[in-house]
Design a protein around this motif. Structure first.
Motif, mmCIF file in Angstrom:
data_model
loop_
_atom_site.group_PDB
_atom_site.id
_atom_site.type_symbol
_atom_site.label_atom_id
_atom_site.label_comp_id
_atom_site.label_asym_id
_atom_site.label_seq_id
_atom_site.Cartn_x
_atom_site.Cartn_y
_atom_site.Cartn_z
ATOM 1 N N GLY A 248 1.076 -1.199 0.047
ATOM 2 C CA GLY A 248 0.134 -0.404 0.231
ATOM 3 C C GLY A 248 1.190 0.782 0.196
ATOM 4 N N VAL A 249 1.677 1.746 0.527
ATOM 5 C CA VAL A 249 2.969 2.189 1.298
ATOM 6 C C VAL A 249 4.148 2.115 1.143
ATOM 7 N N TRP A 250 5.274 2.999 1.111
ATOM 8 C CA TRP A 250 6.605 2.751 1.830
ATOM 9 C C TRP A 250 6.839 4.006 1.420
ATOM 10 N N GLY A 251 7.891 3.871 2.647
ATOM 11 C CA GLY A 251 8.105 4.899 3.097
ATOM 12 C C GLY A 251 9.380 4.422 3.798
ATOM 13 N N TRP A 252 10.000 5.880 3.809
ATOM 14 C CA TRP A 252 11.817 6.034 4.682
ATOM 15 C C TRP A 252 11.954 6.751 5.354
ATOM 16 N N GLU B 261 11.918 9.662 12.296
ATOM 17 C CA GLU B 261 11.431 10.448 12.199
ATOM 18 C C GLU B 261 10.809 9.873 10.436
ATOM 19 N N MET B 262 9.319 10.426 10.047
ATOM 20 C CA MET B 262 9.599 10.401 9.149
ATOM 21 C C MET B 262 10.403 11.283 7.991
ATOM 22 N N SER C 228 0.892 3.703 -3.377
ATOM 23 C CA SER C 228 0.827 2.955 -4.434
ATOM 24 C C SER C 228 0.204 3.359 -6.379
ATOM 25 N N GLY C 229 -0.653 4.660 -5.381
ATOM 26 C CA GLY C 229 -0.774 5.643 -6.812
ATOM 27 C C GLY C 229 0.090 6.184 -6.677
ATOM 28 N N GLY C 230 0.684 7.020 -6.169
ATOM 29 C CA GLY C 230 2.402 7.353 -6.663
ATOM 30 C C GLY C 230 1.973 9.183 -5.901
ATOM 31 N N ARG C 231 1.041 9.173 -4.492
ATOM 32 C CA ARG C 231 0.519 10.037 -4.193
ATOM 33 C C ARG C 231 1.687 10.185 -3.058
ATOM 34 N N THR C 232 2.567 11.317 -2.859
ATOM 35 C CA THR C 232 4.106 11.603 -1.850
ATOM 36 C C THR C 232 3.470 12.539 -0.696
ATOM 37 N N PRO D 46 12.141 18.612 6.949
ATOM 38 C CA PRO D 46 13.642 18.940 6.962
ATOM 39 C C PRO D 46 14.211 18.529 5.757
ATOM 40 N N VAL D 47 13.381 17.822 5.052
ATOM 41 C CA VAL D 47 13.827 17.466 3.354
ATOM 42 C C VAL D 47 13.111 18.215 2.031
ATOM 43 N N LYS D 48 12.335 18.455 2.079
ATOM 44 C CA LYS D 48 11.470 18.693 1.238
ATOM 45 C C LYS D 48 11.787 19.434 0.461
ATOM 46 N N GLY D 49 11.663 19.140 -0.819
ATOM 47 C CA GLY D 49 12.703 20.383 -2.289
ATOM 48 C C GLY D 49 14.140 19.296 -2.388
ATOM 49 N N ARG D 50 14.568 18.743 -1.484
ATOM 50 C CA ARG D 50 16.125 18.339 -1.397
ATOM 51 C C ARG D 50 16.454 16.862 -1.946
ATOM 52 N N PHE D 51 15.105 16.206 -1.480
ATOM 53 C CA PHE D 51 14.628 14.535 -1.216
ATOM 54 C C PHE D 51 13.318 14.390 -2.211
ATOM 55 N N SER D 52 13.584 12.930 -3.090
ATOM 56 C CA SER D 52 12.579 12.966 -3.904
ATOM 57 C C SER D 52 12.368 10.988 -3.708
ATOM 58 N N ILE D 53 11.122 10.718 -4.091
ATOM 59 C CA ILE D 53 10.719 8.912 -3.303
ATOM 60 C C ILE D 53 9.877 8.146 -4.519
ATOM 61 N N SER D 54 10.365 7.439 -5.057
ATOM 62 C CA SER D 54 10.258 6.911 -6.206
ATOM 63 C C SER D 54 10.029 5.635 -5.738
ATOM 64 N N ARG D 55 8.880 4.566 -6.736
ATOM 65 C CA ARG D 55 8.555 3.147 -6.019
ATOM 66 C C ARG D 55 8.605 2.615 -7.586
ATOM 67 N N ASP D 56 8.987 1.203 -8.050
ATOM 68 C CA ASP D 56 8.354 0.479 -8.965
ATOM 69 C C ASP D 56 7.473 -0.286 -8.669
ATOM 70 N N ASN D 57 5.671 -0.538 -8.672
ATOM 71 C CA ASN D 57 4.827 -1.498 -8.029
ATOM 72 C C ASN D 57 5.928 -2.930 -9.185
ATOM 73 N N THR D 58 6.288 -2.936 -9.993
ATOM 74 C CA THR D 58 6.300 -3.915 -10.192
ATOM 75 C C THR D 58 7.613 -4.896 -9.715
ATOM 76 N N LYS D 59 9.116 -4.097 -9.291
ATOM 77 C CA LYS D 59 9.633 -5.081 -8.988
ATOM 78 C C LYS D 59 10.007 -4.451 -7.507
ATOM 79 N N ASN D 60 8.561 -4.549 -6.835
ATOM 80 C CA ASN D 60 8.458 -4.050 -5.017
ATOM 81 C C ASN D 60 9.447 -3.521 -4.455
ATOM 82 N N THR D 61 10.217 -2.210 -5.336
ATOM 83 C CA THR D 61 11.141 -0.926 -4.853
ATOM 84 C C THR D 61 10.927 0.250 -4.789
ATOM 85 N N VAL D 62 11.852 0.628 -3.754
ATOM 86 C CA VAL D 62 11.927 2.078 -3.737
ATOM 87 C C VAL D 62 12.434 2.728 -3.262
#
Length: 121
Positions: free
Chosen positions: A31-35, A45-46, A52-56, A61-77
């Motif tokens: 459902g959700v991947w997180g770091w 801290e989050m 799963s729909g790509g909402r981030t 502290p990290v907004k604008g510097r970090f970017s999260i992405s996922r691959d649902n076919t490979k089950n990776t983040v």
């Protein structure tokens, strides 16, 4: 279900680093991947989450510097970390939340073992 994180290391301030996490096992959906991160003497801290729909969503502290992405076919983040600061030094944990191993509707959360990121000034 097991999570394996990789990509941590020692970098200088201003540099970039990319963390990856892969889930293995019998997985129907995530459902959700997180770091998340935990620095010495501080609470966990989050850092970033992605649905799963790509909402981030990012921690302030990290907004604008970090970017999260996922691959649902490979089950990776992945977590792309740019313009790193010494305050980003922490153990980073990946988390797979609301994981279903079949279509029964039952879900569980899983956590990786953590990977150390050290940013020198």
């Amino acid at each position: 279900v097991q999570l394996q994180a990789s990509g941590g290391g020692l970098v200088q301030a201003g540099e970039s680093l990319r963390l990856s996490c892969a889930a293995s096992g019998s997985i129907f959906s995530i459902g959700v991947w997180g770091w998340y991160r935990q620095a010495p003497q501080k609470q966990r801290e989050m850092v970033a989450v992605i649905t799963s729909g790509g909402r981030t969503n990012y921690g302030a502290p990290v907004k604008g510097r970090f970017s999260i992405s996922r691959d649902n076919t490979k089950n990776t983040v992945d977590l792309q970390m740019n313009s790193l600061k010494p305050d980003d030094t922490a153990v980073y944990y990946c988390a797979a939340l609301m994981v279903a191993i079949d279509d029964s509707g039952e879900e569980d959360d899983y956590w990786g073992q953590g990977t150390l990121v050290t940013v020198s000034s």
